[in-house]
Design an enzyme around this catalytic site. Structure first.
Site, PDB file in Angstrom:
ATOM      1  CE1 TYR A 197      -1.045   1.236   4.716  1.00  0.00           C
ATOM      2  CE2 TYR A 197       0.694  -0.420   4.609  1.00  0.00           C
ATOM      3  CZ  TYR A 197      -0.214   0.331   5.352  1.00  0.00           C
ATOM      4  OH  TYR A 197      -0.292   0.182   6.708  1.00  0.00           O
ATOM      5  CB  CYS A 198       0.082   6.351   0.942  1.00  0.00           C
ATOM      6  SG  CYS A 198       0.104   6.589  -0.843  1.00  0.00           S
ATOM      7  CB  THR A 199      -4.690   7.985   1.707  1.00  0.00           C
ATOM      8  OG1 THR A 199      -4.212   8.160   3.034  1.00  0.00           O
ATOM      9  CG2 THR A 199      -6.207   8.097   1.706  1.00  0.00           C
TER      10      THR A 199
END
Length: 346
Positions: A197-199
């Site tokens: 996951y990331c922003t």
């Protein structure tokens, strides 16, 4: 028409503060080969500047990555401009979790070699062979299951203030470095289900393809990133498994997901998740500072920087580099530890 901003920062911020209308903070990205990135960039500026759209948009031959603030009364018109371009027509848009409309104060559109500086030769692996996209709800349900590992693909200064429960959060301050660290950390876990996951999702597109290239069998990524996860979880009435604040790359520097504060002031250790840049402009390091320390150190990261700020002296490049190659976080880790050691001795 000039295709760039010509007004100074102070005046732009003053104009933003005096606005009587509301804005929407949004983000979107798409990998799509562009024949002429510069022309595309200039066309976007001509479309968006007259509507008082603000933001930071990167265009490259491989596509677009945008974070924007759009006036509500122009939002429908803005959406219509997206329909003009094949790359933008139907593009998924993520909306800010917390939005005071003050995320950006000018429109900046830059052409870059890559959307994400990964330091990789894209010709060495199939960048289109990405991991499985999981919705926010699906990602939520997979967290904590047996033989599942959750990996934060953001920089450490982002994950320090907020991350998913049980996630691996490498101490990296560049995406290129993080790819190497994650690959090494998970070398003996290639048969596990990997949740990335990331922003907003753009870094996971590259990361998932890279991990699959390195032999990982079950690579998954949070589609739409933390921003979309938060929206879906809130809509479903579920308790988020993301704790703390989501770091964002605009004037706000963060938006809370579940209301918890999980990080500490880098100077005194009190609970705090407010990032700031050192007010000594020869330093400008990004770090976490509570209101009391901001007052004590005059908005600076160390007494030395506070003295230089008052004296109006610029910190030399040699002093900056002395803390490490990165000015964003590694230097922060070093200087904060030194400052806490001083306090312990006292």
């Amino acid at each position: 028409m000039f295709l760039y901003n010509r007004i100074n920062k102070e005046e732009l911020k003053q104009r933003l503060a005096e606005e009587s209308f509301q804005r929407k903070t949004i983000s979107f990205y798409k990998y799509h080969i562009l024949d002429d990135p510069q022309k595309f960039r200039d066309d976007l500026f001509r479309d968006w500047y007259p509507m008082d759209c603000f933001g930071r948009i990167y265009v490259a031959r491989e596509g677009i990555n945008a974070q924007m603030s759009v006036p509500e009364h122009h939002f429908d018109t803005f959406l219509k401009t997206l329909e003009k371009y094949k790359i933008l027509n139907g593009i998924p848009i993520k909306y800010a979790i917390e939005d005071d409309g003050k995320s950006f104060y000018k429109l900046t559109i830059k052409v870059r070699p890559k959307l994400v500086a990964d330091g990789l030769d894209d010709g060495s692996y199939d960048v289109t062979n990405v991991g499985k996209h999981l919705s926010g709800i699906d990602f939520h349900e997979q967290i904590g299951k047996v033989n599942t590992v959750v990996v934060d693909m953001r920089n450490y200064y982002e994950s320090e203030i907020g991350h998913f429960e049980g996630a691996i959060c490498p101490e990296a301050d560049t995406f290129r470095e993080e790819l190497e660290i994650v690959t090494d950390l998970l070398e003996d876990q290639k048969d596990k289900k990997v949740l990335l996951y990331c922003t907003g999702g753009i870094r996971c597109e590259k990361a998932s393809a890279y991990l699959k290239h390195k032999g990982f069998n079950d690579v998954n990524q949070l589609h739409g990133g933390i921003l979309e996860y938060s929206r879906q979880i809130k809509s479903a009435g579920l308790e988020p498994k993301f704790i703390g604040k989501n770091f964002v790359f605009d004037e706000r520097l963060g938006e809370s997901v579940n209301g918890e504060v999980i990080s500490k002031c880098h100077q005194c250790g009190t609970a705090c998740d407010a990032h700031t840049n050192c007010d000594n402009h020869g330093c400008h390091i990004l770090f976490i500072q509570c209101p009391e320390c901001a007052k004590k150190y005059n908005g600076c990261c160390t007494p030395e920087c506070a003295e230089e700020k008052v004296a109006g002296k610029a910190r030399s490049a040699e002093k900056r580099v002395g803390f490490g190659n990165s000015r964003k976080f590694r230097k922060s880790l070093s200087l904060i530890q030194a400052e806490q050691d001083k306090l312990t001795v006292q």
